[in-house]
Scaffold this active site. Structure first.
Site, mmCIF file in Angstrom:
data_model
loop_
_atom_site.group_PDB
_atom_site.id
_atom_site.type_symbol
_atom_site.label_atom_id
_atom_site.label_comp_id
_atom_site.label_asym_id
_atom_site.label_seq_id
_atom_site.Cartn_x
_atom_site.Cartn_y
_atom_site.Cartn_z
ATOM 1 N N THR A 134 95.387 81.568 -25.467
ATOM 2 C CA THR A 134 94.575 80.387 -25.731
ATOM 3 C C THR A 134 93.279 80.547 -24.944
ATOM 4 O O THR A 134 93.304 80.908 -23.759
ATOM 5 C CB THR A 134 95.320 79.062 -25.461
ATOM 6 N N GLU A 135 92.157 80.366 -25.638
ATOM 7 C CA GLU A 135 90.876 80.852 -25.101
ATOM 8 C C GLU A 135 90.392 80.111 -23.857
ATOM 9 O O GLU A 135 89.480 80.571 -23.192
ATOM 10 C CB GLU A 135 89.798 80.875 -26.195
ATOM 11 N N ASN A 136 91.006 78.977 -23.545
ATOM 12 C CA ASN A 136 90.590 78.318 -22.306
ATOM 13 C C ASN A 136 91.148 79.016 -21.066
ATOM 14 O O ASN A 136 90.815 78.628 -19.945
ATOM 15 C CB ASN A 136 90.963 76.830 -22.330
ATOM 16 N N SER B 88 88.645 85.658 -20.538
ATOM 17 C CA SER B 88 89.333 85.218 -21.747
ATOM 18 C C SER B 88 88.567 85.641 -22.995
ATOM 19 O O SER B 88 89.150 86.124 -23.976
ATOM 20 C CB SER B 88 89.492 83.698 -21.724
#
Lengths: 205, 236
Positions: A39-41, A81
């Site tokens: 998840t990109e966060n 990320s």
């Protein structure tokens, strides 16, 4: 659609799932396959939704919903990320769409209306950087207009980026010759899909 | 002796000037340094350019800073979060400027700014409206867009643990933009949940090395944005 897309997620893949229906893909991946969700966060090894009462506001996904981390997960900052994304380290990204063109162009972030507040998030990074892009979408809008088009009229998220589309009517590959039917949904005929597609559609091989 | 601790929030932010560029950590509420933002509201510096992934929610934290008329321009990737009504209203009435940047480009611009890299090329946004007017180049058969590194006068970030040198560790996905913002700002101001003795954070586990940090305020029980919003709180 999410169920069908899940069958195409191989064992050992690193996968990013977009917000909404794409998130559901995780629950349908066949048993025996180990898939790592990004998840990109800032989390690799995202687990399932926590039990009610166990939510942690500092452990969330890109949709800002509470998630869990699997044993063996890793946290990292945003530049790392997005290096995973932009540096082509992720195998598959599953996203929603407003329009997909015959060439694989994707529009999914803005209607381009003058009074709309533009918001893009990580969509442009994902389509530019992830090796394989799957789109899950209804074949047509609620008004019955095809979302598969000759060329997108909405502002693009990326050019020539989509590999495969999962709609309520069919699984379709984007090929140099046009939209190629891979598989029709149960009791759906080619002609029916063609009538609802605004681009070149090639029958199942 | 180096000791970056300061005794109050208002002292920590006191030199933020009108027209400053301020990077604020956080992805939604995760990592948002609410107490530092509220101190900036108390200080009243105006005409700020603020860099954050979003534009805040409800009427506390970043949304309150915007609502208080202190922000002239937002640089962000996703200004439309659930529960964010302050920014949309000001934007639609033309009272605030928006520079929309893809999230990964935003992160890389901040990282580059902190690493002394003035500009770089990326495949992100090629062929989209966000590439219009930007220099493009061709490398190995692919098109790339030039993006500029991003620096700031100040960064406001939150961490879990700090020592007097400014070595920091974070909490889960609250880390998000904080380490790179700490690198990209001239003055990095940190609110830490706890301050420990030098050496208590294992050198192998330091996430942000102290050289990137200037001031630390200890805020033991930081407010949670969603909780404040649920309670109907408005700041100031």
């Amino acid at each position: 659609m999410a169920k069908r897309a899940a069958l195409d997620i191989p064992n050992g893949s690193y996968v990013n799932l977009g917000i909404g229906i794409p998130e559901k893909v995780a629950q349908y991946v066949p048993e025996g396959r180990e898939v790592i969700y990004h998840t990109e966060n800032g989390l690799l090894g995202m687990g399932s939704v926590p039990a009610s009462g166990d939510e942690d506001p500092e452990l969330i996904n890109a949709g800002k919903k509470a998630v869990t981390a699997i044993p063996g997960a890793a946290f990292f900052h945003h530049a790392d990320s997005f290096s995973m994304i932009r540096g082509q380290h992720l195998d598959i990204c599953v996203l929603g769409a407003m329009q997909v063109s015959e060439q694989g162009d994707l529009a999914n972030w803005s209607t381009g209306e003058p009074d709309a507040i533009p918001a893009v998030g990580g969509a442009m990074d994902l389509v530019a950087g992830v090796k394989t892009i799957y789109v899950i979408t209804q074949h047509c809008t609620k008004g019955g207009v095809s979302k598969l088009v000759e060329s997108c009229t909405y502002p693009l998220t990326g050019k020539k980026v989509v590999n495969r589309i999962y709609t309520d009517l069919a699984v379709i590959d984007v090929t140099p010759a046009g939209f190629q039917i891979v598989e029709l949904a149960p009791s759906v005929y080619f002609e029916y899909v063609q009538q609802r597609t605004a681009g070149q559609l090639l029958p199942e091989k | 002796m180096i000791d970056k601790q300061v005794d109050s929030l208002i002292t920590a932010v006191s030199d933020i000037f009108d027209g400053a560029t301020v990077m604020i950590g956080g992805f939604g509420e995760a990592g948002s340094p609410i107490e530092l933002i509220h101190a900036l509201i108390d200080l009243g510096a105006k005409n700020l350019t603020v860099v954050n992934n979003n534009t805040g929610s409800g009427h506390v934290g970043l949304a309150a800073l915007i609502e208080n008329g202190q922000v002239a321009k937002m640089i962000c990737s996703y200004p439309r979060t659930v529960g964010s009504m302050v920014f949309p209203e000001l934007y639609q009435s033309g009272k605030i400027e928006l520079e929309l940047v893809p999230q990964g480009t935003l992160a890389e611009r901040i990282r580059s700014g902190g690493a002394g890299i003035p500009a770089f090329y990326t495949a992100t946004s090629v062929g989209t409206p966000l590439a219009e007017g930007k220099e493009q180049r061709h490398f190995d058969g692919h098109d790339y867009v030039m993006e500029y590194g991003l620096k700031a006068d100040f960064a406001l970030i939150k961490c879990k643990q700090a020592d007097r040198y400014g070595n920091l560790i974070y909490n889960k996905t609250a880390r998000n933009f904080a380490p790179i913002m700490a690198m990209a700002a001239n003055t990095t101001i940190v609110q830490a949940e706890s301050l420990v003795k030098a050496g208590e954070i294992d050198a192998e586990n330091v996430v942000t090395p102290g050289i990137f940090v200037d001031r630390i305020v200890t805020i033991t029980n930081p407010a949670q944005e969603s909780k404040l919003i649920a309670e109907g709180r408005v700041y100031p």
